[in-house]
Write a protein that holds these residues in place. Structure first.
Motif, PDB file in Angstrom:
ATOM      1  N   THR A 114     -21.797  -0.887   5.189  1.00 34.08           N
ATOM      2  CA  THR A 114     -22.253   0.504   5.119  1.00 34.08           C
ATOM      3  C   THR A 114     -23.723   0.505   4.725  1.00 34.08           C
ATOM      4  N   GLN A 128     -16.346  -4.496   6.033  1.00 34.41           N
ATOM      5  CA  GLN A 128     -17.058  -3.220   6.198  1.00 34.41           C
ATOM      6  C   GLN A 128     -18.506  -3.354   5.735  1.00 34.41           C
ATOM      7  N   SER A 177     -26.891   2.834   3.839  1.00 29.23           N
ATOM      8  CA  SER A 177     -27.289   4.191   3.456  1.00 29.23           C
ATOM      9  C   SER A 177     -28.762   4.426   3.783  1.00 29.23           C
ATOM     10  N   ARG A 183     -18.059   0.883  15.098  1.00 26.01           N
ATOM     11  CA  ARG A 183     -18.581   2.015  14.354  1.00 26.01           C
ATOM     12  C   ARG A 183     -17.520   3.091  14.262  1.00 26.01           C
ATOM     13  N   THR A 227     -23.951   0.613  10.341  1.00 22.29           N
ATOM     14  CA  THR A 227     -22.715   0.860   9.615  1.00 22.29           C
ATOM     15  C   THR A 227     -21.522   0.696  10.555  1.00 22.29           C
ATOM     16  N   LEU A 232     -22.128  -2.251   0.599  1.00 21.77           N
ATOM     17  CA  LEU A 232     -23.017  -1.103   0.718  1.00 21.77           C
ATOM     18  C   LEU A 232     -24.448  -1.561   0.453  1.00 21.77           C
TER      19      LEU A 232
END
Length: 115
Positions: free
Chosen positions: A112, A110, A114, A40, A91, A11
């Motif tokens: 991600t 993964q 923000s 995605r 993402t 993240l």
């Protein structure tokens, strides 16, 4: 048995950076063109970019050109994806892929981003 193990996802805030790695085994890594692809949420796999077997030439999708860099270390059988200036639309689940057929043989990692 061909294996590709992606790592390095996580993240991150928009504008940040991440470096993904892909450890390859079970084949002659240095003889294959390698790619990164991503998926995605709710979308098909999309090509991110690729690099030739010797690491001299790399090519990128317009959406990541200038922000992402693919490299490889054939002595370590490892492919890399350096991602900078990340955007929320980056993402995705990222996979490395082998050869012209872009064979996926790993779980992905993964990423991600923000806002």
């Amino acid at each position: 048995q061909v294996r590709l193990m992606e790592s390095g996802g996580g993240l991150v805030q928009a504008g940040g950076s991440l470096r993904l790695s892909c450890a390859a085994s079970g084949f002659s890594f240095s003889t294959y063109r390698m790619s990164w692809v991503r998926q995605r949420p709710g979308s098909d796999l999309a090509w991110v970019g690729d690099i030739d077997s010797g690491g001299s030439n790399s090519y990128y999708a317009d959406s990541v050109s200038g922000r992402f860099t693919i490299s490889r270390d054939n002595a370590k059988n490892t492919l890399y994806l350096q991602m900078t200036s990340l955007k929320p639309e980056d993402t995705a689940l990222y996979f490395c892929a082998r050869g012209e057929a872009r064979e996926i043989a790993g779980p992905g990692t993964q990423v991600t981003v923000s806002s």
